[in-house]
Design a protein around this motif. Structure first.
Motif, PDB file in Angstrom:
ATOM      1  N   SER A 175      50.898  35.502  34.624  1.00  0.00           N
ATOM      2  CA  SER A 175      51.069  35.336  36.071  1.00  0.00           C
ATOM      3  C   SER A 175      51.767  36.491  36.768  1.00  0.00           C
ATOM      4  N   ALA A 176      51.814  37.661  36.152  1.00  0.00           N
ATOM      5  CA  ALA A 176      52.429  38.806  36.815  1.00  0.00           C
ATOM      6  C   ALA A 176      51.559  39.338  37.942  1.00  0.00           C
ATOM      7  N   ARG A 177      50.266  39.124  37.832  1.00  0.00           N
ATOM      8  CA  ARG A 177      49.338  39.664  38.829  1.00  0.00           C
ATOM      9  C   ARG A 177      48.029  38.881  38.815  1.00  0.00           C
ATOM     10  N   GLY A 178      47.099  39.248  39.674  1.00  0.00           N
ATOM     11  CA  GLY A 178      45.776  38.645  39.671  1.00  0.00           C
ATOM     12  C   GLY A 178      45.774  37.168  39.999  1.00  0.00           C
ATOM     13  N   ILE A 179      44.878  36.430  39.347  1.00  0.00           N
ATOM     14  CA  ILE A 179      44.737  35.002  39.600  1.00  0.00           C
ATOM     15  C   ILE A 179      46.043  34.272  39.305  1.00  0.00           C
ATOM     16  N   GLY A 180      46.702  34.622  38.211  1.00  0.00           N
ATOM     17  CA  GLY A 180      47.943  33.939  37.838  1.00  0.00           C
ATOM     18  C   GLY A 180      49.016  34.057  38.899  1.00  0.00           C
ATOM     19  N   ALA A 181      49.174  35.245  39.469  1.00  0.00           N
ATOM     20  CA  ALA A 181      50.168  35.447  40.525  1.00  0.00           C
ATOM     21  C   ALA A 181      49.803  34.651  41.770  1.00  0.00           C
ATOM     22  N   ALA A 182      48.519  34.613  42.110  1.00  0.00           N
ATOM     23  CA  ALA A 182      48.074  33.849  43.278  1.00  0.00           C
ATOM     24  C   ALA A 182      48.338  32.360  43.089  1.00  0.00           C
ATOM     25  N   ALA A 194      36.436  26.794  36.223  1.00  0.00           N
ATOM     26  CA  ALA A 194      35.573  27.827  35.658  1.00  0.00           C
ATOM     27  C   ALA A 194      35.210  28.819  36.753  1.00  0.00           C
ATOM     28  N   PRO A 195      36.038  29.855  36.937  1.00  0.00           N
ATOM     29  CA  PRO A 195      35.734  30.852  37.966  1.00  0.00           C
ATOM     30  C   PRO A 195      34.471  31.633  37.650  1.00  0.00           C
ATOM     31  N   GLY A 196      33.821  32.079  38.726  1.00  0.00           N
ATOM     32  CA  GLY A 196      32.728  33.032  38.594  1.00  0.00           C
ATOM     33  C   GLY A 196      33.278  34.433  38.754  1.00  0.00           C
ATOM     34  N   PHE A 197      32.627  35.230  39.585  1.00  0.00           N
ATOM     35  CA  PHE A 197      33.063  36.610  39.795  1.00  0.00           C
ATOM     36  C   PHE A 197      34.100  36.638  40.916  1.00  0.00           C
ATOM     37  N   ILE A 198      35.343  36.890  40.541  1.00  0.00           N
ATOM     38  CA  ILE A 198      36.485  36.873  41.467  1.00  0.00           C
ATOM     39  C   ILE A 198      37.015  38.294  41.630  1.00  0.00           C
ATOM     40  N   LYS A 199      37.403  38.653  42.855  1.00  0.00           N
ATOM     41  CA  LYS A 199      37.965  39.979  43.102  1.00  0.00           C
ATOM     42  C   LYS A 199      39.321  40.107  42.416  1.00  0.00           C
ATOM     43  N   THR A 200      39.370  40.869  41.349  1.00  0.00           N
ATOM     44  CA  THR A 200      40.598  41.134  40.600  1.00  0.00           C
ATOM     45  C   THR A 200      40.524  42.579  40.100  1.00  0.00           C
ATOM     46  N   PRO A 201      41.618  43.107  39.533  1.00  0.00           N
ATOM     47  CA  PRO A 201      41.549  44.456  38.941  1.00  0.00           C
ATOM     48  C   PRO A 201      40.445  44.578  37.895  1.00  0.00           C
ATOM     49  N   MET A 202      40.082  43.447  37.269  1.00  0.00           N
ATOM     50  CA  MET A 202      39.029  43.467  36.256  1.00  0.00           C
ATOM     51  C   MET A 202      37.671  43.774  36.892  1.00  0.00           C
ATOM     52  N   THR A 203      37.366  43.128  38.029  1.00  0.00           N
ATOM     53  CA  THR A 203      36.075  43.368  38.680  1.00  0.00           C
ATOM     54  C   THR A 203      36.068  44.698  39.433  1.00  0.00           C
ATOM     55  N   ASP A 204      37.248  45.219  39.785  1.00  0.00           N
ATOM     56  CA  ASP A 204      37.324  46.512  40.463  1.00  0.00           C
ATOM     57  C   ASP A 204      36.770  47.640  39.591  1.00  0.00           C
ATOM     58  N   LYS A 205      36.774  47.416  38.281  1.00  0.00           N
ATOM     59  CA  LYS A 205      36.313  48.452  37.353  1.00  0.00           C
ATOM     60  C   LYS A 205      34.788  48.521  37.257  1.00  0.00           C
ATOM     61  N   GLY A 217      23.592  39.351  43.382  1.00  0.00           N
ATOM     62  CA  GLY A 217      22.250  38.785  43.483  1.00  0.00           C
ATOM     63  C   GLY A 217      22.132  37.410  42.861  1.00  0.00           C
ATOM     64  N   GLN A 218      23.057  37.057  41.972  1.00  0.00           N
ATOM     65  CA  GLN A 218      23.022  35.744  41.304  1.00  0.00           C
ATOM     66  C   GLN A 218      23.838  34.680  42.034  1.00  0.00           C
ATOM     67  N   ILE A 219      24.578  35.092  43.073  1.00  0.00           N
ATOM     68  CA  ILE A 219      25.525  34.186  43.730  1.00  0.00           C
ATOM     69  C   ILE A 219      24.942  33.689  45.041  1.00  0.00           C
ATOM     70  N   ALA A 220      24.872  32.375  45.213  1.00  0.00           N
ATOM     71  CA  ALA A 220      24.283  31.796  46.418  1.00  0.00           C
ATOM     72  C   ALA A 220      25.001  32.249  47.684  1.00  0.00           C
ATOM     73  N   MET A 221      26.328  32.375  47.630  1.00  0.00           N
ATOM     74  CA  MET A 221      27.116  32.731  48.813  1.00  0.00           C
ATOM     75  C   MET A 221      27.172  34.237  49.072  1.00  0.00           C
ATOM     76  N   LYS A 222      26.592  35.025  48.167  1.00  0.00           N
ATOM     77  CA  LYS A 222      26.463  36.476  48.334  1.00  0.00           C
ATOM     78  C   LYS A 222      27.797  37.189  48.572  1.00  0.00           C
ATOM     79  N   ARG A 223      28.828  36.711  47.936  1.00  0.00           N
ATOM     80  CA  ARG A 223      30.115  37.398  47.964  1.00  0.00           C
ATOM     81  C   ARG A 223      30.879  37.059  46.711  1.00  0.00           C
ATOM     82  N   PHE A 224      31.806  37.944  46.335  1.00  0.00           N
ATOM     83  CA  PHE A 224      32.721  37.630  45.250  1.00  0.00           C
ATOM     84  C   PHE A 224      33.781  36.659  45.761  1.00  0.00           C
ATOM     85  N   GLY A 225      34.331  35.864  44.863  1.00  0.00           N
ATOM     86  CA  GLY A 225      35.397  34.954  45.229  1.00  0.00           C
ATOM     87  C   GLY A 225      36.721  35.682  45.379  1.00  0.00           C
ATOM     88  N   GLU A 226      37.655  35.016  46.035  1.00  0.00           N
ATOM     89  CA  GLU A 226      39.017  35.526  46.187  1.00  0.00           C
ATOM     90  C   GLU A 226      39.939  34.738  45.249  1.00  0.00           C
TER      91      GLU A 226
END
Length: 244
Positions: free
Chosen positions: A9-16, A181-192, A203-212
């Motif tokens: 929980s220092a950062r990312g989803i855990g910190a949020a 079960a998260p999908g593609f969430i904006k984190t340092p991992m997806t930033d790479k 293209g696989q996501i109905a809402m056409k955006r990454f999650g927060e």
């Protein structure tokens, strides 16, 4: 005041998640694997500014003995552990044919064994309290699989099965256990990821955006609340409609 323990929980989803549960009025026990994870990081001050108590605990959650010691320290410090969020996780991606044994074993240890360790020792405290909420971080990779992630998918699929088993074992003591079960969430991992990879995923996501990260934290807040008192053994996908 109730206490929530969030791993990784220092950062990312855990910190949020930690911040959201602090806003909900929980004292917070943060955890990560090293002091370095908390460097140049305001998470502790941000949580204390909300009027709750907060302590950090450096612990390798894949290590059985370290978890036993750390959980004991948290219980002594706060008096109870009322919410456990098993968020700690890593990736060591690669196609199965090229993946090393070390890549596989490390991901299983950090992602999966950590959930056993935490559920065992925190679960014992919750059983004595006859109340508690356990929320495990799974992944869409554990539901659908994902090429290049046989280790990660295996660990997250196992977490789903563990969630259902813990729910059955502890339910009679007033303890719920659910997974998100998260999908593609904006984190340092997806930033790479490259732009090509990001566009392919979108293209696989109905809402056409990454999650927060807030999308994950909000659902976990509900599962930790009194409103979710009759919800257990469930896996809630937070993916913007992937693979529908």
């Amino acid at each position: 005041m109730a206490t929530a323990l969030i791993t990784g929980s220092a950062r990312g989803i855990g910190a949020a998640v930690a911040l959201r549960l602090a806003k909900d009025g929980y004292n917070i026990a943060l955890n990560d694997i090293s002091e370095a994870m908390f460097e140049n990081n305001t998470i502790i001050d941000d949580i204390k500014a909300l009027g709750v108590e907060c302590e950090k605990y450096i612990c390798d959650v894949s290590n059985f003995e370290q978890v036993e010691k750390t959980v004991k320290e948290i219980k002594e410090r706060f008096g109870s552990i009322d919410v456990l969020v098993n968020n700690a996780g890593i990736t060591r991606d690669g196609l199965m044919a090229r993946m090393s044994e070390e890549q596989y074993d490390t991901v299983i240890a950090v992602n999966q064994k950590s959930v056993f360790n935490m559920c065992k020792f925190v679960g014992n405290i919750m059983m004595r309290q006859r109340s508690g909420r356990i929320i495990n971080l799974a992944s869409v990779a554990g539901v659908y699989g994902n090429p290049g992630q046989i280790n990660y998918s295996a660990s997250k699929g196992a977490i789903i099965a563990m969630t259902k088993t813990v729910a059955k074992e502890l339910g009679s003591r007033g303890i719920t256990c659910n997974a998100v079960a998260p999908g593609f969430i904006k984190t340092p991992m997806t930033d790479k990821l490259t732009d090509e990879q990001k566009n392919m995923m979108l293209g696989q996501i109905a809402m056409k955006r990454f999650g927060e990260v807030s999308d994950i934290a909000g659902v976990i807040s509900f599962l930790a609340s009194k409103d979710a008192g009759y919800v257990t053994g469930q896996v809630i996908e937070i993916s913007g409609g992937i693979m529908m």
